[in-house]
Design a protein around this motif. Structure first.
Motif, PDB file in Angstrom:
ATOM      1  N   LYS A 288       0.520  -3.214  10.734  1.00 55.02           N
ATOM      2  CA  LYS A 288      -0.803  -3.045  11.344  1.00 55.02           C
ATOM      3  C   LYS A 288      -1.889  -2.971  10.288  1.00 55.02           C
ATOM      4  O   LYS A 288      -3.061  -3.205  10.573  1.00 55.02           O
ATOM      5  CB  LYS A 288      -0.828  -1.768  12.198  1.00 55.02           C
ATOM      6  N   MET A 289      -1.485  -2.588   9.077  1.00 60.33           N
ATOM      7  CA  MET A 289      -2.467  -2.462   7.988  1.00 60.33           C
ATOM      8  C   MET A 289      -2.633  -3.787   7.240  1.00 60.33           C
ATOM      9  O   MET A 289      -3.306  -3.838   6.219  1.00 60.33           O
ATOM     10  CB  MET A 289      -2.028  -1.360   7.018  1.00 60.33           C
TER      11      MET A 289
ATOM     12  N   LEU B 297      10.794  -1.364   8.934  1.00 63.61           N
ATOM     13  CA  LEU B 297      10.886  -2.822   9.004  1.00 63.61           C
ATOM     14  C   LEU B 297      12.338  -3.263   9.125  1.00 63.61           C
ATOM     15  O   LEU B 297      13.207  -2.751   8.437  1.00 63.61           O
ATOM     16  CB  LEU B 297      10.303  -3.466   7.740  1.00 63.61           C
ATOM     17  N   GLY B 298      12.611  -4.208   9.999  1.00 63.83           N
ATOM     18  CA  GLY B 298      13.943  -4.783  10.145  1.00 63.83           C
ATOM     19  C   GLY B 298      13.843  -6.287  10.076  1.00 63.83           C
ATOM     20  O   GLY B 298      12.733  -6.815   9.994  1.00 63.83           O
TER      21      GLY B 298
ATOM     22  N   LEU C 135      10.143  -0.546   4.543  1.00 55.46           N
ATOM     23  CA  LEU C 135       9.018   0.399   4.596  1.00 55.46           C
ATOM     24  C   LEU C 135       8.730   0.664   6.068  1.00 55.46           C
ATOM     25  O   LEU C 135       9.156  -0.097   6.940  1.00 55.46           O
ATOM     26  CB  LEU C 135       7.781  -0.195   3.906  1.00 55.46           C
ATOM     27  N   PRO C 136       8.020   1.743   6.360  1.00 58.50           N
ATOM     28  CA  PRO C 136       7.690   2.002   7.760  1.00 58.50           C
ATOM     29  C   PRO C 136       6.953   0.808   8.377  1.00 58.50           C
ATOM     30  O   PRO C 136       6.093   0.194   7.734  1.00 58.50           O
ATOM     31  CB  PRO C 136       6.791   3.239   7.675  1.00 58.50           C
TER      32      PRO C 136
ATOM     33  N   THR D   4       0.838  -1.201   0.000  1.00 56.94           N
ATOM     34  CA  THR D   4       0.000   0.000   0.000  1.00 56.94           C
ATOM     35  C   THR D   4       0.876   1.255   0.000  1.00 56.94           C
ATOM     36  O   THR D   4       0.414   2.328  -0.345  1.00 56.94           O
ATOM     37  CB  THR D   4      -0.880   0.033   1.268  1.00 56.94           C
ATOM     38  N   MET D   5       2.162   1.100   0.409  1.00 56.43           N
ATOM     39  CA  MET D   5       3.049   2.266   0.408  1.00 56.43           C
ATOM     40  C   MET D   5       3.960   2.311  -0.802  1.00 56.43           C
ATOM     41  O   MET D   5       4.804   3.193  -0.907  1.00 56.43           O
ATOM     42  CB  MET D   5       3.872   2.305   1.698  1.00 56.43           C
TER      43      MET D   5
END
Ligand code: FEC
Length: 309
Positions: free
Chosen positions: A190-191, A230-231, A184-185, A118-119
């Motif tokens: 959560k999404m 993300l890691g 990405l963040p 989505t990002m």
């Protein structure tokens, strides 16, 4: 027949020279100018890879090659190619306007990146749909992901086998293969974003084809923002592997398709320097670029979506 299908080929885009870096970076940051230090840091990275990224040229070559393949088999469809970039002109919306001006009524849209998020991919589709609304068409069928397309998996298998051939047969089972994609963040989790699962399943498919069971995934190129990304990051994974006594690593940056900054700097300069420091022999898989085997994969995907009408 005379069916004409537009092909909206979307990519990230890159500055054409160092003077464009600020405007490009500002666009990536959704209109917020980067602080001078961040800007200089990015300019330094472009300078370290020769002053300009090869991405524009590679994308042009990919689009030309793809058009040649699509129009080469006489399936009664004429494919017209359009280049739309996310962060620099010609923007995705500009390409949509050009299609409208050319009288294109139906099109297939895809992004030069295999995995959906989505990002990431969704943002390209949003930009295209904004153009469709603004300029009145065309109707676009979107390819959301193509990470499990068999010809793509074959192409990656070939490059992974080539990379593994840099190690002796005795060493090979001990070589850790790390599949990497852009971080990405962390909030995408959560999404319920499909991105991490798609990374995992395509990595598993490629490793299996190459008959290599010693593999993992890692993230690279996390943004320079305060929020968590993300890691694990590829650099941390390399440090950890070195501590555990692993000497041989292959990085497969399969979330990207071209030789560009995130590969030529983040892997070939930054990760290589760390590998050297911690005593790891690091080999990177070749990128797909405008190679015929990869473009055939994309042509198959585009044809399948064009047939949906
Ligand atoms: O010029 C070149 O050769 C490099 C092109 C380039 C590609 C690329 C691919 C992806 N990005 C993705 C997400 C983000 C997010 C942020 C972000 C930031 C940057 C910066 C540069 C940059 N990205 Fe990029 N990315 C490329 C270049 N990217 C330069 C800014 C400096 C930095 O942070 O390193 C963070 C935005 C923010 O600050 O809020 C998020 C994703 C991809 C892979 C999919 C795709 O190709 O679209 C996802 C190529």
């Amino acid at each position: 027949s005379n069916r004409i299908v537009g092909v909206l080929a979307m990519d990230y885009g890159t500055p054409r020279n160092l003077d464009q870096v600020e405007e490009y970076y500002t666009h990536i940051r959704r209109g917020r100018k980067p602080e001078p230090e961040l800007l200089q840091d990015l300019i330094d990275r472009y300078q370290a890879i020769g002053g300009v990224s090869p991405l524009n040229k590679i994308t042009d070559d990919q689009i030309e090659g793809l058009g040649r393949i699509l129009n080469g088999n006489g399936d009664g469809v004429t494919y017209r190619m359009y280049s739309g970039k996310k962060h620099i002109a010609p923007f995705v919306e500009d390409a949509v306007r050009q299609m409208v001006e050319d009288g294109i009524r139906e099109a297939v849209g895809f992004v030069f990146a295999p995995h959906y998020s989505t990002m990431s991919i969704a943002k390209y589709i949003e930009a295209a749909e904004k153009g469709v609304e603004q300029y009145g068409g065309p109707r676009i069928h979107y390819v959301r992901q193509w990470h499990l397309q068999p010809l793509y998996l074959d192409a990656m298998e070939r490059r992974l086998r080539d990379a593994l051939s840099h190690f002796s047969e005795a060493e090979r089972p001990g070589v850790k293969v790390l599949f990497t994609a852009h971080s990405l963040p962390e909030r995408i989790l959560k999404m319920n974003d499909p991105y991490p699962d798609q990374i995992r399943e395509s990595a598993a498919a490629i490793a299996q084809r190459a008959g290599h069971s010693n593999w993992g995934t890692a993230w690279q190129s996390a943004g320079r923002t305060p929020e968590p990304w993300l890691g694990p990051d590829i650099l941390d994974v390399l440090r950890e592997l070195a501590e555990q006594g692993t000497d041989n690593v292959v990085i497969c940056p399969f979330g990207f398709v071209a030789d560009h900054l995130e590969v030529l700097y983040d892997i070939d300069i930054e990760a290589q320097a760390l590998a050297k420091e911690v005593g790891i022999k690091l080999v990177r898989t070749a990128m797909l670029n405008a190679d015929e085997d990869f473009l055939r994969a994309l042509a198959t995907v585009v044809r399948q979506h064009a047939a949906k009408e």
